[in-house]
Design a protein around this motif. Structure first.
Motif, PDB file in Angstrom:
ATOM      1  N   LEU A 413       0.825  -1.210   0.000  1.00  0.00           N
ATOM      2  CA  LEU A 413       0.000   0.000   0.000  1.00  0.00           C
ATOM      3  C   LEU A 413       0.858   1.259   0.000  1.00  0.00           C
ATOM      4  N   SER A 414       1.890   1.264   0.839  1.00  0.00           N
ATOM      5  CA  SER A 414       2.749   2.446   0.933  1.00  0.00           C
ATOM      6  C   SER A 414       3.544   2.668  -0.349  1.00  0.00           C
ATOM      7  N   GLY A 415       4.041   1.573  -0.947  1.00  0.00           N
ATOM      8  CA  GLY A 415       4.837   1.714  -2.162  1.00  0.00           C
ATOM      9  C   GLY A 415       4.000   1.964  -3.402  1.00  0.00           C
ATOM     10  N   ALA A 416       2.748   1.427  -3.407  1.00  0.00           N
ATOM     11  CA  ALA A 416       1.916   1.539  -4.597  1.00  0.00           C
ATOM     12  C   ALA A 416       1.096   2.819  -4.628  1.00  0.00           C
ATOM     13  N   ARG A 417       1.071   3.554  -3.510  1.00  0.00           N
ATOM     14  CA  ARG A 417       0.288   4.789  -3.473  1.00  0.00           C
ATOM     15  C   ARG A 417       0.791   5.758  -4.530  1.00  0.00           C
ATOM     16  N   ALA A 441      -4.132 -10.536 -23.388  1.00  0.00           N
ATOM     17  CA  ALA A 441      -4.054 -10.897 -24.798  1.00  0.00           C
ATOM     18  C   ALA A 441      -3.796 -12.391 -24.997  1.00  0.00           C
ATOM     19  N   PHE A 442      -3.384 -13.099 -23.963  1.00  0.00           N
ATOM     20  CA  PHE A 442      -3.113 -14.527 -24.087  1.00  0.00           C
ATOM     21  C   PHE A 442      -4.400 -15.327 -23.926  1.00  0.00           C
ATOM     22  N   ASP A 443      -4.513 -16.376 -24.748  1.00  0.00           N
ATOM     23  CA  ASP A 443      -5.706 -17.234 -24.727  1.00  0.00           C
ATOM     24  C   ASP A 443      -5.759 -18.016 -23.418  1.00  0.00           C
ATOM     25  N   GLY A 444      -6.943 -18.049 -22.802  1.00  0.00           N
ATOM     26  CA  GLY A 444      -7.128 -18.794 -21.562  1.00  0.00           C
ATOM     27  C   GLY A 444      -7.044 -17.943 -20.314  1.00  0.00           C
ATOM     28  N   VAL A 445      -6.698 -16.642 -20.441  1.00  0.00           N
ATOM     29  CA  VAL A 445      -6.603 -15.749 -19.283  1.00  0.00           C
ATOM     30  C   VAL A 445      -7.991 -15.209 -18.954  1.00  0.00           C
ATOM     31  N   GLU A 446      -8.432 -15.376 -17.712  1.00  0.00           N
ATOM     32  CA  GLU A 446      -9.719 -14.854 -17.291  1.00  0.00           C
ATOM     33  C   GLU A 446      -9.597 -13.433 -16.737  1.00  0.00           C
ATOM     34  N   LYS A 447      -8.647 -13.232 -15.800  1.00  0.00           N
ATOM     35  CA  LYS A 447      -8.452 -11.924 -15.196  1.00  0.00           C
ATOM     36  C   LYS A 447      -6.965 -11.716 -14.930  1.00  0.00           C
ATOM     37  N   SER A 448      -6.562 -10.460 -14.859  1.00  0.00           N
ATOM     38  CA  SER A 448      -5.178 -10.138 -14.507  1.00  0.00           C
ATOM     39  C   SER A 448      -5.176  -8.901 -13.624  1.00  0.00           C
ATOM     40  N   TYR A 449      -4.240  -8.879 -12.653  1.00  0.00           N
ATOM     41  CA  TYR A 449      -4.157  -7.777 -11.704  1.00  0.00           C
ATOM     42  C   TYR A 449      -2.691  -7.359 -11.574  1.00  0.00           C
ATOM     43  N   ALA A 450      -2.413  -6.064 -11.817  1.00  0.00           N
ATOM     44  CA  ALA A 450      -1.080  -5.509 -11.591  1.00  0.00           C
ATOM     45  C   ALA A 450      -1.067  -4.892 -10.198  1.00  0.00           C
ATOM     46  N   ILE A 451      -0.226  -5.424  -9.306  1.00  0.00           N
ATOM     47  CA  ILE A 451      -0.188  -4.977  -7.917  1.00  0.00           C
ATOM     48  C   ILE A 451       1.240  -4.576  -7.564  1.00  0.00           C
ATOM     49  N   GLN A 452       1.382  -4.030  -6.353  1.00  0.00           N
ATOM     50  CA  GLN A 452       2.679  -3.576  -5.843  1.00  0.00           C
ATOM     51  C   GLN A 452       3.360  -2.613  -6.824  1.00  0.00           C
ATOM     52  N   ALA A 453       2.617  -1.567  -7.176  1.00  0.00           N
ATOM     53  CA  ALA A 453       3.127  -0.526  -8.083  1.00  0.00           C
ATOM     54  C   ALA A 453       3.607  -1.101  -9.413  1.00  0.00           C
ATOM     55  N   GLY A 454       2.951  -2.177  -9.848  1.00  0.00           N
ATOM     56  CA  GLY A 454       3.321  -2.770 -11.127  1.00  0.00           C
ATOM     57  C   GLY A 454       4.518  -3.692 -11.063  1.00  0.00           C
ATOM     58  N   ARG A 455       5.005  -4.017  -9.868  1.00  0.00           N
ATOM     59  CA  ARG A 455       6.136  -4.932  -9.747  1.00  0.00           C
ATOM     60  C   ARG A 455       5.684  -6.391  -9.691  1.00  0.00           C
ATOM     61  N   ASP A 456       4.379  -6.631  -9.546  1.00  0.00           N
ATOM     62  CA  ASP A 456       3.859  -7.991  -9.445  1.00  0.00           C
ATOM     63  C   ASP A 456       2.597  -8.077 -10.305  1.00  0.00           C
ATOM     64  N   LEU A 457       2.570  -9.061 -11.214  1.00  0.00           N
ATOM     65  CA  LEU A 457       1.421  -9.269 -12.100  1.00  0.00           C
ATOM     66  C   LEU A 457       0.812 -10.629 -11.788  1.00  0.00           C
ATOM     67  N   ARG A 458      -0.410 -10.633 -11.273  1.00  0.00           N
ATOM     68  CA  ARG A 458      -1.131 -11.873 -10.936  1.00  0.00           C
ATOM     69  C   ARG A 458      -2.150 -12.169 -12.044  1.00  0.00           C
TER      70      ARG A 458
END
Length: 507
Positions: A413-417, A441-458
């Motif tokens: 939270l502090s870093g991504a603000r 854009a990849f086939d089979g992906v339902e959802k994607s979330y960029a977290i931690q100021a874009g340093r982590d992609l789930r």
């Protein structure tokens, strides 16, 4: 009268004749003496010539004898060399003979292998014909089925091998640290690095530059030796630049140089005195900053060395964010969330304050700052759950308690603000959108979330379309696409999540 004259004439004539006889006798004596002297000189010359001839003859004989000895030695060396050459020649002849024998054996073996290959080819053709007759399919159909099977197995093997390679690479992280560091530095903007590793000291006039340099450069060398910071004196008007990665040393150099300039007395002895004084003053300032931070958070009874390390964070930044302010912010966030969950608020704040303590010494110790901080907290007697939360706040260790998750969440939270790390809101949001767009854009992906100021992609994938092995390959492909399409500092972790849910309703 006449008689006297005659007598005088006769007397003179007789006297003259006597003198003439004496002269002739003396002449004959001189001639005889000269002849004798000549004979003596001749004999001495002959004797001397004979002696010189004898001496020359003896010298010539000695030289001839020495030359004969050298010739004999040279002859012996030549004979030995000739023997060695002859022996080497005989050895080469033996080797050549062996090589010819081996070559002949190889030709025979090659002929046998050719014959054997022909037999095997005939046997394979025979077996292939029998197999086609038994299976009821021709060779091309069988090849197609086999290729499909091999391709499927190859993808499975590739995914398993990829997982194994990634695990091995994690174990080799220490050895790859230099390469990772070089990659990270290359992705940072040069202006950012220059801005965060240099300090500028203003001067009253350009003449002060000469006084800072000193006679034959002794003053500037003394300052650099005492502080460990490089001093750059260039064409910048009325200013000098201090360059170094250690922010504490750079601050000591800046304060010391400002005092020396205001005092006006700049010489090696004075430089050492001022640097020592400034170092003590800065240590007091660091300790006061650490004590103030612990007081604000309410973390009492902390080891004095930990307090000093917290104070050092005042001079550290990450992505433009001051680490001490970030740590205080994380501590307060941890406290708020712990209060909402009914957990120990003081312990949560303490863990949040100490979560980045490893960054105070990470330029001196190798390894992740989370693991360094964990070891420091353990060394200075912090509780085990706080120690583990520090080590797990970047998932270097798997979270095992609610406190670990609280510290992770507060840090994110502090870093991504937006604005916390001096990044424009538009570019911040744009980068997150680009990351999610690449994943979607990849086939089979339902959802994607960029977290931690874009340093982590789930990324969450459809379990019916993507298998476990394919999830590993997908994470690899998405990471490669991000590297090719985006420019970013540091690194981005791509996590593909696949789960199978079985749902049934009781009626």
């Amino acid at each position: 009268m006449v008689a006297g004259a005659v007598i005088g004439f006769l007397l003179r004539k007789k006297l003259v004749e006597g003198n003439q006889a004496n002269v002739e006798a003396q002449s004959r004596q001189i001639i005889e003496n000269a002849i004798g002297e000549a004979e003596r000189i001749k004999k001495e010359a002959i004797l001397q010539a004979k002696e010189e001839a004898l001496h020359i003859k003896q010298e010539a004989e000695r030289e001839i004898k020495a030359s004969r000895g050298e010739l004999k030695d040279e002859q012996r060396r030549l004979n030995r060399k000739l023997d060695e050459v002859q022996e080497e020649l005989r050895s080469l002849e033996r080797r050549e003979s062996k090589l010819q024998d081996r070559e002949e054996k190889c030709r025979q073996r090659e002929k046998e292998l050719v014959d054997r290959q022909k037999e095997l080819d005939e046997l394979i053709d025979t077996q292939r014909y029998k197999l086609e007759k038994i299976a009821g399919i021709d060779r091309e159909e069988a090849k197609k089925l086999l290729m499909e099977s091999i391709e499927s197995e190859a993808r499975m093997d590739a995914a398993k091998r990829l997982v194994r390679i990634e695990n091995e690479m994690k174990m080799e992280a220490d050895r790859r640290a230099k390469n990772i560091l070089a990659l990270a530095i290359s992705r940072y903007a040069g202006d950012y690095v220059a801005d965060k590793t240099v300090s500028m000291v203003p001067l009253p006039n350009d003449e002060m530059k000469g006084r800072i340099i000193g006679r034959e450069g002794r003053n500037i060398r003394a300052i650099e030796a005492a502080t460990g910071i490089d001093i750059i004196i260039d064409d910048t008007p009325e200013a000098v630049i201090l360059s170094g990665f250690n922010p504490i040393r750079r601050e000591i150099a800046r304060l010391a140089l400002e005092q020396l300039i205001s005092d006006g007395r700049i010489h090696p002895a004075r430089i050492e005195e001022v640097v020592a004084k400034v170092t003590k003053e800065l240590e007091v300032s660091i300790r006061e900053a650490g004590e103030q931070a612990t007081f604000d958070v309410g973390a009492h009874g902390m080891h004095v060395d930990l307090i000093n390390l917290i104070g050092r964070l005042k001079y550290r930044t990450s992505y433009g964010q001051n680490i001490l302010q970030h740590s205080l912010e994380v501590a307060f966030l941890c406290g708020v969330m712990a209060a909402e969950l009914g957990l120990d608020v003081k312990k949560a704040k303490r863990a949040g304050l100490l979560h980045d303590i490893g960054k105070a010494v990470d330029h001196e110790v190798e390894g992740s700052h989370a693991i360094i901080g964990r070891d420091l907290a353990k060394k200075y007697g912090e509780a085990d759950d706080i120690v583990y939360a520090i080590g797990a706040h970047h998932e270097d260790l798997p979270p095992r308690s609610v406190l670990d998750v609280l510290v992770q969440s507060a840090d994110a939270l502090s870093g991504a603000r937006p604005g916390a790390r001096k990044e424009m809101l538009q570019s911040y949001v744009k980068r997150l959108e680009d990351l999610e767009a690449i994943a979607n854009a990849f086939d089979g992906v339902e959802k994607s979330y960029a977290i931690q100021a874009g340093r982590d992609l789930r990324i969450i994938v459809d379990s019916h379309k993507i298998r476990d092995e394919e999830a590993t390959l997908m994470s690899r492909d998405i990471a490669k696409s991000i590297e090719e399409q985006l420019t970013y500092p540091g690194q981005i972790r791509v996590t593909v999540i696949r789960e199978t849910r079985a749902v049934e309703y009781a009626k």
